[in-house]
Design an enzyme around this catalytic site. Sequence first.
Site, mmCIF file in Angstrom:
data_model
loop_
_atom_site.group_PDB
_atom_site.id
_atom_site.type_symbol
_atom_site.label_atom_id
_atom_site.label_comp_id
_atom_site.label_asym_id
_atom_site.label_seq_id
_atom_site.Cartn_x
_atom_site.Cartn_y
_atom_site.Cartn_z
ATOM 1 C CB SER A 172 1.805 -4.801 3.910
ATOM 2 O OG SER A 172 1.271 -4.988 5.196
ATOM 3 C CE LYS B 178 -0.675 -3.608 6.970
ATOM 4 N NZ LYS B 178 -1.229 -4.182 8.233
ATOM 5 C CG HIS C 4 -1.965 6.090 9.161
ATOM 6 N ND1 HIS C 4 -0.692 5.627 9.314
ATOM 7 C CD2 HIS C 4 -2.790 5.016 9.367
ATOM 8 C CE1 HIS C 4 -0.721 4.330 9.619
ATOM 9 N NE2 HIS C 4 -1.978 3.951 9.656
#
Length: 296
Positions: free
Chosen positions: A131, A45, A101
């Site tokens: 988020s 995010k 990630h």
Amino acid sequence: MARLDVTEVFHGILFPGHLHTQDSLQRALEFPFQDTDILIVSYPKSGTTWMQEIVTLISSRGDPHLSHTVPNWTRAPWLEQYYCADFLKASSSGPRVLTSHLPHHLLGPALQASNARVIYVSRNPKDVLVSFYHFHKMANFLPEAGSFPEFLDKFLESKLHYGSWFDHIKGWTNQAAALNLLHVTYEEMSMDLRGTLDRVSSFLQRPLLEDELNNCVKHCSFSSMKDNKMINYSLVPGEIMDHSKGSFMRTGQIGDWKNMFTKEQNQRFDSVFNSKMHDCTLEFVWEEEEEKGESR
């Protein structure tokens, strides 16, 4: 709707079992990077989807055909997810674009033997938190979000999926000199999209003509991306993402955290931030109206 929140624990970090396996995570750590590869790295995010679109449009010199016909997870597959190898085999010629990630201490060693270009994307952690909280509500492959105060606690204690935001950003940016790395922030993309496109195209050695740059700006604006089914994840089946509970691309605004945080929560966050980031030399610019931003 039944949730799919099976969790894989890998090197002490939680990952969604729906997309990750022990084998796929281990393969990422041993991935044979090529010098021509482009790797987009971020904590969840933080603007990953936006950067995927920026790289796609720069690579196609502003031609939106690819970004309007091929899902972004196919164009720039997630290195640690189980389907990545198959997508790479099926991809066309040209520089590979990959996304991850993973923190630097896990993925960094695989990059040392190559000159692959790494674009690290960061964002105000307060906006990341908000988020991520909303995303948990619609993503059936993630655990229930619980209350916002509970979620805030887990974020600050580094108990959410994908591990610690603090360790993630420090790990990657501390290695910028050792890697072929460009650090871009969500706030830069929001406040100066054209300037960001210039920086990224220069880094990728793909200088753009004025009309090509204009097309890139047009097609990777937030409103354009939100309406693009190849980007907004509306193609993902409802049993994986419950679209009735929210939109993958919500507002795109910076400073949205102010609509969620209480004064006390903000003070607590700042206290933990200052403690965990005291050894970080980055200067963060998170507010457009502030001269130096909200910085440490």
